[in-house]
Design an enzyme around this catalytic site. Structure first.
Site: not given
Ligand code: RNT
Ligand code: ZN
Length: 420
Positions: A183, A224, A226, A259, A262, A286, A294, A296, A327
Site C-alpha cells: 500500500w 491495497e 484507496k 480495506d 477505502h 483489512h 478512512d 481507522d 487495520d
Molecule cells: C492506509 C492503509 C494501510 C495502513 C497500514 C498501516 O490507509 O489502510 O493498510 O493502514 O499499512
Molecule cells: Zn489498510
C-alpha cells in the site's frame, strides 16, 4: 440462559453451534502490530509525525516505545482474545541491535532484522503477515513507487523486494502463509496535471518488486487500493480500478486487498467480497471502521462488520480464500483495550455469521420469498448469540465479556501509566 439452551434454540433452526465453535477456532485473523504504538515503528525518529496519508489522533498515555514494550503489550492482548490470531508486522518494526549490525535503511532490510519477531511468533505458535512501509520516511519525496525521480523510485522498489525476501523468510520459519500487502499513499492534494504517468510507474514498480522470486503458495503479495488520503484528496495512484486490475492481470503472483475504509461512504466491502470471489481464488481484507472517512476507528460489532463476516462465511472464505486482517489505530483510548475490543468484535461477527441458517436464507431468496427472508433475517438478530460466544471464549481458554477489562486496567495501572 445456559449454553445448552442456546444450542437447542439454534438447533431448531438447523444450525449447529458446536460446528460453528470448532470452525471459528481455526480461522486465522491477523493482529496488526501498529495499534500498539500509533503506527510509529522502530526505524525512525519517534518524534517525527506520521506522513503518507494516514494519521492517528489522540495521545492516551502508555504508547509502546520499544520492541520489548510492544511485545509485552501484545502478550496482554493475546491473553484476552479467543481464536487463532497471527501477527501482522510492518517493515518499520524491524528490530536493530548490536548482534545484527545495527540500523539499516528500508532498502537494506534483511530477514535478520525480524529474527526477534520470528522467535516471538514461534514461542506463541503464531503465523505472521508482513507489510513494506512506504510512508513516514525521508525518501518519500513525497511519492514513493510512483515518483518521477528514478532514484527515489528505485529505493522504494528495493524496499519492496527486500520485503518479499523477508515475507518468504517469515513463511518458511513459521510454516504458514505470509500475506504481504503493498500500500502506498502516493497521490496529489489538488488537480493533477498527469494522472496516467504515476499509475504507469506504479505498475512498473510493482512488476519490479514481484520479479523478486517467492513461493506464491506461501507468500501472498497483495495490492491495497484507496480512494483518497488526508493531504492527497484529489488523486490516489493506487485507486480501486488500478489495484483490482493489477491483481486481475497478475493472478499467478498476487491478490487484491480491500480495506473497508477505502471506498466512498455508501459503498460497502461486504458486497464486493462475492464480486471479487467470482473471479479470484483468494482475496485479502483489512477490517476497520471508517467514520466519514478512512478514520481507522476500533472495529465494533456493527452492521457492516457483521455483513462482511456473513459474506466471508457464505462465500466459502474460511477455506483459505479470504485472508482476514485488522487495520485500525486509535491513540485516544487505552491501546490494549482498543486492540482487544476490535479483535473480539470481529470474532463475534464471524460467530454470528457461522450461526446463520445459510441454506434456508438462500432457498428463500431463490424461491422469491422475500417476505419471509426479511422476517427470518430480523429474527436472527436476537437469537442468543451471547451464550454461544461465552462458550466459545471458555473453550478457547479466554475470558468471557465482562471478565477481561479489569485485567487491562490493572496493566494500565502497573505498566502503561509508568511509561514516560
Ligand atoms: C492506509 C492503509 C494501510 C495502513 C497500514 C498501516 O490507509 O489502510 O493498510 O493502514 O499499512
Ligand atoms: Zn489498510
Amino acid at each position: 440462559m445456559h449454553y445448552s439452551e442456546a444450542r437447542e434454540k439454534y438447533m431448531a433452526l438447523g444450525v449447529d453451534t458446536e460446528a460453528a465453535i470448532e470452525t471459528l477456532k481455526q480461522v486465522p485473523v491477523s493482529l496488526h502490530c501498529w495499534q500498539g504504538d500509533d503506527v510509529r515503528g522502530f526505524d525512525g525518529d519517534p518524534s517525527k509525525p506520521l506522513t503518507g496519508g494516514i494519521q492517528t489522533t489522540g495521545n492516551y498515555p502508555g504508547r509502546a516505545r520499544t520492541p520489548q514494550e510492544l511485545m509485552d503489550d501484545l502478550d496482554q492482548v493475546l491473553a484476552l482474545i479467543p481464536g487463532k490470531p497471527k501477527m501482522n508486522l510492518h517493515a518499520s518494526y524491524a528490530i536493530f541491535d548490536k548482534d545484527n549490525g545495527g540500523w539499516a535503511d528500508r532498502d537494506k532490510l534483511e530477514p535478520k532484522h525480524f529474527e526477534k519477531w520470528v522467535q516471538f511468533c514461534k514461542e506463541r505458535g503464531l503465523g505472521c503477515d508482513f507489510n513494506p512501509t512506504f510512508f513516514s520516511h525521508d525518501k518519500c519525496d513525497p511519492l514513493t513507487l510512483t515518483s518521477p525521480n528514478e532514484e527515489t523510485r528505485r529505493f522504494w522498489i528495493e524496499h519492496g523486494r527486500a520485503c518479499i525476501r523477508i515475507s518468504q523468510y517469515l513463511a518458511e520459519q513459521l510454516n504458514d502463509v505470509c500475506v504481504m500487502n503493498i500500500w502506498t499513499g502516493d497521490g496529489f492534494k489538488d488537480v493533477p496535471g498527469d494522472r496516467m504517468g504515476p499509475r504507469e510507474r506504479y505498475r512498473d514498480s510493482i512488476d519490479a518488486i514481484l520479479a523478486q522470486p517467492y513461493d506464491f503458495s506461501k507468500v501472498k503479495p497483495c495490492v491495497e487500493s484507496k480512494v483518497f488520503g488526508i493531504g492527497v484528496e484529489a488523486y490516489t495512484a493506487g485507486s480501486g480500478e488500478f489495484s483490482l486490475l493489477y491483481a486481475a492481470m497478475h493472478k499467478d503472483k498476487c491478490i487484491p486487498l480491500m480495506d473497508n475504509g477505502h471506498y466512498h461512504p455508501t459503498e460497502v466491502v461486504s458486497d464486493k467480497i462475492p464480486a471479487l470471489l467470482t473471479f479470484f481464488d483468494e482475496i485479502a481484507l483489512h477490517v476497520t471502521r471508517p467514520i466519514r472517512w478512512d478514520s481507522d476507528h476500533v472495529v465494533l460489532y456493527d452492521d457492516e462488520t457483521r455483513e462482511i463476516a456473513r459474506e466471508i462465511v457464505r462465500c466459502g472464505g474460511l477455506d483459505g480464500r479470504v485472508h482476514i486482517a485488522l487495520d485500525y489505530f486509535d491513540a485516544s483510548i487505552n491501546r490494549i483495550s482498543a486492540w482487544v475490543t476490535g479483535y473480539r468484535n470481529l470474532q463475534k461477527a464471524l460467530l454470528f455469521a457461522l450461526l446463520q441458517p445459510g441454506s434456508l436464507l438462500k432457498r428463500l431468496q431463490d424461491e422469491g420469498d422475500f417476505t419471509r427472508l426479511m422476517v427470518e433475517q430480523e429474527q436472527l438478530k436476537t437469537m442468543p448469540l451471547g451464550e454461544v460466544w461465552d462458550e466459545y471464549c471458555r473453550r478457547c481458554g479466554k475470558p468471557v465479556d465482562g471478565e477481561w477489562f479489569s485485567q487491562v486496567m490493572e496493566y494500565e495501572k502497573n505498566v502503561l501509566s509508568k511509561r514516560g
